[in-house]
Design a protein around this motif. Structure first.
Motif, PDB file in Angstrom:
ATOM      1  N   VAL A 132     -79.949   4.194 -65.430  1.00 35.54           N
ATOM      2  CA  VAL A 132     -80.882   5.243 -65.025  1.00 35.54           C
ATOM      3  C   VAL A 132     -81.866   4.698 -64.006  1.00 35.54           C
ATOM      4  CG1 VAL A 132     -82.673   6.834 -65.828  1.00 35.54           C
ATOM      5  CG2 VAL A 132     -80.647   6.402 -67.249  1.00 35.54           C
ATOM      6  N   LYS A 133     -82.428   3.553 -64.292  1.00 35.68           N
ATOM      7  CA  LYS A 133     -83.385   2.923 -63.376  1.00 35.68           C
ATOM      8  C   LYS A 133     -82.749   2.684 -62.009  1.00 35.68           C
ATOM      9  CE  LYS A 133     -86.036  -1.396 -62.789  1.00 35.68           C
ATOM     10  NZ  LYS A 133     -87.361  -0.794 -62.464  1.00 35.68           N
ATOM     11  N   TYR A 134     -81.563   2.100 -62.007  1.00 39.95           N
ATOM     12  CA  TYR A 134     -80.884   1.819 -60.746  1.00 39.95           C
ATOM     13  C   TYR A 134     -80.616   3.097 -59.953  1.00 39.95           C
ATOM     14  CZ  TYR A 134     -77.117   1.030 -57.480  1.00 39.95           C
ATOM     15  OH  TYR A 134     -76.350   1.048 -56.337  1.00 39.95           O
ATOM     16  N   THR A 135     -80.086   4.118 -60.622  1.00 43.33           N
ATOM     17  CA  THR A 135     -79.733   5.361 -59.935  1.00 43.33           C
ATOM     18  C   THR A 135     -80.952   6.016 -59.306  1.00 43.33           C
ATOM     19  OG1 THR A 135     -77.852   5.788 -61.408  1.00 43.33           O
ATOM     20  CG2 THR A 135     -78.769   7.671 -60.236  1.00 43.33           C
ATOM     21  N   PHE A 136     -81.997   6.210 -60.088  1.00 44.09           N
ATOM     22  CA  PHE A 136     -83.134   6.981 -59.596  1.00 44.09           C
ATOM     23  C   PHE A 136     -83.995   6.191 -58.614  1.00 44.09           C
ATOM     24  CE2 PHE A 136     -81.752   9.702 -62.966  1.00 44.09           C
ATOM     25  CZ  PHE A 136     -82.077  10.968 -62.512  1.00 44.09           C
ATOM     26  N   GLU A 137     -84.123   4.912 -58.795  1.00 46.98           N
ATOM     27  CA  GLU A 137     -84.882   4.126 -57.823  1.00 46.98           C
ATOM     28  C   GLU A 137     -84.135   4.025 -56.499  1.00 46.98           C
ATOM     29  OE1 GLU A 137     -87.680   1.354 -60.713  1.00 46.98           O
ATOM     30  OE2 GLU A 137     -86.051   0.395 -59.587  1.00 46.98           O
ATOM     31  N   THR A 138     -82.809   4.002 -56.548  1.00 43.94           N
ATOM     32  CA  THR A 138     -82.021   3.985 -55.316  1.00 43.94           C
ATOM     33  C   THR A 138     -82.190   5.305 -54.557  1.00 43.94           C
ATOM     34  OG1 THR A 138     -80.384   2.486 -56.270  1.00 43.94           O
ATOM     35  CG2 THR A 138     -79.715   3.731 -54.326  1.00 43.94           C
ATOM     36  N   ILE A 139     -82.102   6.418 -55.276  1.00 38.31           N
ATOM     37  CA  ILE A 139     -82.269   7.723 -54.633  1.00 38.31           C
ATOM     38  C   ILE A 139     -83.654   7.836 -54.008  1.00 38.31           C
ATOM     39  CG2 ILE A 139     -82.402  10.210 -55.042  1.00 38.31           C
ATOM     40  CD1 ILE A 139     -80.351   9.794 -57.325  1.00 38.31           C
ATOM     41  N   ALA A 140     -84.672   7.411 -54.741  1.00 39.23           N
ATOM     42  CA  ALA A 140     -86.048   7.528 -54.256  1.00 39.23           C
ATOM     43  C   ALA A 140     -86.308   6.663 -53.031  1.00 39.23           C
ATOM     44  CB  ALA A 140     -87.019   7.162 -55.370  1.00 39.23           C
ATOM     45  N   ALA A 141     -85.491   5.609 -52.841  1.00 39.18           N
ATOM     46  CA  ALA A 141     -85.710   4.689 -51.730  1.00 39.18           C
ATOM     47  C   ALA A 141     -84.848   4.979 -50.509  1.00 39.18           C
ATOM     48  CB  ALA A 141     -85.447   3.252 -52.193  1.00 39.18           C
ATOM     49  N   ASN A 148     -83.256  12.636 -52.346  1.00 42.51           N
ATOM     50  CA  ASN A 148     -84.371  11.750 -52.015  1.00 42.51           C
ATOM     51  C   ASN A 148     -85.694  12.500 -51.958  1.00 42.51           C
ATOM     52  OD1 ASN A 148     -86.030  10.801 -49.289  1.00 42.51           O
ATOM     53  ND2 ASN A 148     -85.549   9.107 -50.653  1.00 42.51           N
ATOM     54  N   TYR A 149     -85.716  13.636 -51.279  1.00 40.37           N
ATOM     55  CA  TYR A 149     -86.955  14.401 -51.150  1.00 40.37           C
ATOM     56  C   TYR A 149     -87.422  14.928 -52.497  1.00 40.37           C
ATOM     57  CZ  TYR A 149     -90.238  18.006 -49.648  1.00 40.37           C
ATOM     58  OH  TYR A 149     -91.359  18.788 -49.487  1.00 40.37           O
ATOM     59  N   LEU A 150     -86.487  15.274 -53.359  1.00 45.10           N
ATOM     60  CA  LEU A 150     -86.849  15.808 -54.669  1.00 45.10           C
ATOM     61  C   LEU A 150     -87.557  14.762 -55.524  1.00 45.10           C
ATOM     62  CD1 LEU A 150     -83.552  17.731 -55.553  1.00 45.10           C
ATOM     63  CD2 LEU A 150     -85.598  18.609 -54.405  1.00 45.10           C
ATOM     64  N   LEU A 151     -87.267  13.495 -55.274  1.00 45.26           N
ATOM     65  CA  LEU A 151     -87.857  12.403 -56.050  1.00 45.26           C
ATOM     66  C   LEU A 151     -89.004  11.731 -55.311  1.00 45.26           C
ATOM     67  CD1 LEU A 151     -84.665  10.717 -57.580  1.00 45.26           C
ATOM     68  CD2 LEU A 151     -86.045  12.586 -58.493  1.00 45.26           C
ATOM     69  N   ARG A 152     -89.606  12.445 -54.369  1.00 42.00           N
ATOM     70  CA  ARG A 152     -90.657  11.852 -53.534  1.00 42.00           C
ATOM     71  C   ARG A 152     -91.879  11.413 -54.337  1.00 42.00           C
ATOM     72  NH1 ARG A 152     -90.347  17.161 -53.415  1.00 42.00           N
ATOM     73  NH2 ARG A 152     -92.197  18.505 -53.509  1.00 42.00           N
ATOM     74  N   ASN A 153     -92.065  11.991 -55.522  1.00 39.57           N
ATOM     75  CA  ASN A 153     -93.237  11.636 -56.332  1.00 39.57           C
ATOM     76  C   ASN A 153     -92.931  10.603 -57.409  1.00 39.57           C
ATOM     77  OD1 ASN A 153     -94.975  13.439 -54.966  1.00 39.57           O
ATOM     78  ND2 ASN A 153     -94.202  15.155 -56.178  1.00 39.57           N
ATOM     79  N   LEU A 154     -91.688  10.110 -57.434  1.00 38.05           N
ATOM     80  CA  LEU A 154     -91.330   9.059 -58.392  1.00 38.05           C
ATOM     81  C   LEU A 154     -91.710   7.698 -57.834  1.00 38.05           C
ATOM     82  CD1 LEU A 154     -89.839   8.097 -60.997  1.00 38.05           C
ATOM     83  CD2 LEU A 154     -87.743   8.028 -59.608  1.00 38.05           C
ATOM     84  N   ASP A 155     -92.493   6.934 -58.590  1.00 40.24           N
ATOM     85  CA  ASP A 155     -92.891   5.599 -58.148  1.00 40.24           C
ATOM     86  C   ASP A 155     -91.854   4.555 -58.573  1.00 40.24           C
ATOM     87  OD1 ASP A 155     -95.269   3.956 -57.010  1.00 40.24           O
ATOM     88  OD2 ASP A 155     -94.699   2.894 -58.858  1.00 40.24           O
ATOM     89  N   HIS A 156     -91.580   4.499 -59.859  1.00 39.86           N
ATOM     90  CA  HIS A 156     -90.561   3.576 -60.344  1.00 39.86           C
ATOM     91  C   HIS A 156     -90.146   3.993 -61.752  1.00 39.86           C
ATOM     92  CE1 HIS A 156     -94.269   1.806 -62.027  1.00 39.86           C
ATOM     93  NE2 HIS A 156     -93.495   1.283 -62.970  1.00 39.86           N
ATOM     94  N   VAL A 157     -89.119   3.316 -62.269  1.00 39.65           N
ATOM     95  CA  VAL A 157     -88.603   3.590 -63.620  1.00 39.65           C
ATOM     96  C   VAL A 157     -88.729   2.325 -64.468  1.00 39.65           C
ATOM     97  CG1 VAL A 157     -86.612   4.327 -64.988  1.00 39.65           C
ATOM     98  CG2 VAL A 157     -86.969   5.285 -62.699  1.00 39.65           C
ATOM     99  N   GLU A 158     -89.274   2.478 -65.663  1.00 40.96           N
ATOM    100  CA  GLU A 158     -89.379   1.363 -66.592  1.00 40.96           C
ATOM    101  C   GLU A 158     -88.335   1.504 -67.692  1.00 40.96           C
ATOM    102  OE1 GLU A 158     -93.378   1.461 -68.018  1.00 40.96           O
ATOM    103  OE2 GLU A 158     -94.248   0.798 -66.104  1.00 40.96           O
ATOM    104  N   CYS A 159     -87.899   0.349 -68.231  1.00 33.37           N
ATOM    105  CA  CYS A 159     -86.880   0.344 -69.294  1.00 33.37           C
ATOM    106  C   CYS A 159     -87.385  -0.496 -70.466  1.00 33.37           C
ATOM    107  CB  CYS A 159     -85.569  -0.232 -68.768  1.00 33.37           C
ATOM    108  SG  CYS A 159     -84.855   0.678 -67.392  1.00 33.37           S
ATOM    109  N   PRO A 160     -88.197   0.088 -71.343  1.00 30.01           N
ATOM    110  CA  PRO A 160     -88.700  -0.680 -72.483  1.00 30.01           C
ATOM    111  C   PRO A 160     -87.595  -1.158 -73.422  1.00 30.01           C
ATOM    112  CG  PRO A 160     -89.272   1.654 -72.677  1.00 30.01           C
ATOM    113  CD  PRO A 160     -88.739   1.447 -71.296  1.00 30.01           C
ATOM    114  N   ASP A 161     -86.483  -0.424 -73.478  1.00 25.08           N
ATOM    115  CA  ASP A 161     -85.299  -0.869 -74.216  1.00 25.08           C
ATOM    116  C   ASP A 161     -84.091  -0.166 -73.615  1.00 25.08           C
ATOM    117  OD1 ASP A 161     -84.727   1.669 -75.704  1.00 25.08           O
ATOM    118  OD2 ASP A 161     -86.636   1.205 -76.677  1.00 25.08           O
TER     119      ASP A 161
END
Length: 540
Positions: A132-141, A148-161
């Motif tokens: 999930v982290k890889y997919t969404f951070e790649t799209i946002a970048a 990409n535009y839809l995720l313009r307000n996403l800063d990053h994704v954390e994975c606590p587990d």
């Protein structure tokens, strides 16, 4: 298409007969017990019928990677091969997918997704929050990707587990949950894609490996895309053995294929054929979407249609005529600049004008236009149209009305891929068109307006730009109060009306037809499956 394993049956029958000749007849035929029931323990197993459904697809996909571009021809396939965090069901509501539950912090800056456990990719690798982290951070970048535009307000994704993913936002975003169930946000396998290659060049894009209910088998251009049951699907037991998307661009050919059993499930069935299909035992379901057809203008310098001409064109749209002549009265005329089906956010007070040729002429003459020797005030306009959804017929009716008003409007109808390459910069279009017929989903939340008319919107193919609209859209998207949001969306639509940024034409509704013994199909799966997902489909 419900098929039996005839060859297997024949082999088993022959083996049974051979055994009967060589062995004890009483044992092989089944001696009744004291209750009179046959002794089935010695009977050869009878194979169950293989469950196969063939779905009509309208054309070849642009790519088999669902996150690189907005591709209607791959969208249904992707919904069966991949999963998203959430999905939109047949009623266009958000329901769980890989994210089984989620919660948002009070300040709206953290969205915590609790993921399904024991999920595996089709190649056997385990799915985790790192995917999930890889997919969404790649799209946002990557600005080349459709979401990409839809995720313009996403800063990053954390994975606590491994079963939890947390979206950390730059600012609150009321639309992001809906975006996670829309185009371009399917979760991709990090272990196959994270190799330094752009997704468009990665071989994994053409040999899909997902976590969905079906596995990719093969793609034969202009023929079909074949999928097979995922025996280890994490959510439920998949009923079908095979799911085939047969490519049939022509509606008449598709209708004949449905009647002969060559296909089992067909969307966009011509309205005029629904009654006869129902009489033949097929089931027909009317699907309504917040996806109106509209005229998109090119606002690039040197290609902009003047405001007075855009206003005159708006008077040349006879919506009732289009509905009756092209869509057999099934679709509702759309006058609002945001789909009227989403009532709370649609401003009926800022609607497009009624059909009125004299008003069109008056608008042109008031702006100083005069007729030439052939009776035209304006010449040389061209509208780009795709050969889908009866769009050429709609454009021809508008063109004929324009001629009455002294506007020369040529209709350039093309196959979808050619149309996309004419108007869409992401597909290499030069941006030199005049106007285009456009459609597309604008829900489930009105924040989708930003994609259509925001200055940086991914579906703003005409590069319309208005600073006040951008500010209003940003304010509405960051606030959860519906009244506050409604005020801003209403003002946005008033500006769109005043500037005639687009011309709304007609709502979207289509019939889906299938045999009455085919159950669990996407259009009936509200609350459990996405609108193109065949997880629960099977023949009774």
């Amino acid at each position: 298409m419900k098929k039996t394993l005839a060859l297997i049956l024949a082999v088993l029958m022959a083996a049974s007969l051979l055994a009967a000749c060589e062995g004890n007849v009483a044992e092989t035929t089944g001696v009744p017990d004291k209750t009179g029931a046959p002794d089935t323990a010695t009977q050869p197993p009878v194979p169950a019928e293989e469950q196969i459904v063939v779905v009509r697809s309208f054309g070849d996909p642009l790519t088999l990677n669902p996150n690189t571009t907005g591709d209607d021809f791959n969208y249904a396939v992707a919904q069966n091969v991949y999963n998203r965090l959430v999905k939109l069901d047949a009623s266009k509501q958000i329901i769980p997918d890989l994210a089984r539950t989620w919660e948002t912090s009070d300040d709206g800056l953290r969205i915590t997704f609790h993921l399904a456990e024991n999920v595996y990719w089709h190649d056997g690798e385990k799915f985790t929050s790192e995917d999930v982290k890889y997919t969404f951070e790649t799209i946002a970048a990557d600005s080349s990707l459709i979401a990409n535009y839809l995720l313009r307000n996403l800063d990053h994704v954390e994975c606590p587990d491994e079963n939890t993913a947390v979206f950390v936002m730059k600012t609150p975003d009321m639309g992001i949950l809906g975006y996670c169930g829309w185009y371009g946000t399917f979760v991709l396998p990090k272990h196959l894609f994270d190799n330094g290659q752009p997704w468009s060049e990665n071989p994994a894009s053409e040999s899909p490996v997902g976590t969905g209910p079906f596995k990719f088998v093969s793609y034969a251009p202009a023929v079909s895309i074949d999928l097979a049951k995922n025996e280890n699907y994490w959510e439920t037991d998949v009923q079908l053995d095979k799911l085939i998307f047969k490519i049939i661009p022509d509606n008449t050919t598709a209708l004949q294929a449905l009647r002969t059993g060559e296909i089992d499930y067909s969307e966009a069935v011509p309205n005029t054929d629904v009654a006869s299909l129902e009489a033949e035992g097929y089931q027909a379901v009317l699907n309504v979407y917040p996806s109106p057809m509209y005229i998109l203008f090119n606002f690039r310098e040197g290609y902009e249609t003047p405001l007075a001409v855009r206003q005159a064109l708006a008077y040349c749209v006879n919506r009732a005529d289009i509905n009756n002549k092209v869509f057999a009265g099934v679709r509702s005329p759309e006058y609002n600049f945001y789909p009227s089906i989403i009532e709370w956010a649609s401003n009926s007070a800022a609607a497009a004008p009624d059909y009125d040729i004299q008003a069109a002429v008056a608008a042109l003459e008031a702006a100083g236009y005069t007729k030439d020797a052939d009776g035209y005030y304006v010449r040389g306009l061209q509208i780009e149209v795709y050969n889908l959804d009866n769009a050429p017929d709609v454009a021809k009716l508008i063109s004929a009305a324009c001629k009455e008003a002294g506007i020369e409007l040529t209709v350039n109808a093309q196959e979808y891929l050619a149309w996309d390459q004419t108007v869409n910069e992401l597909s290499g279009a030069p941006g030199t068109f005049c106007m285009a017929l456009m459609g597309g989903f604008q829900g489930p939340d009105p924040s989708a307006l930003a994609s259509r008319i925001g200055s940086e919107g991914m579906s703003n193919l005409g590069k319309y730009s208005n600073a006040e609209i951008d500010q209003l859209l940003a304010e509405a998207n960051a606030n959860g109060d519906q009244t506050y949001r409604q005020e801003r969306y209403f003002r946005v639509q008033q500006i769109m009306h005043d500037e005639m940024a687009i011309i709304p034409i007609i709502s979207y509704a289509e019939y889906v037809c299938f045999p009455s013994n085919l159950v669990g199909v996407p259009c009936l799966n509200a609350g459990v499956g996405s609108w193109g997902e065949f997880t629960f489909a099977h023949f009774e």
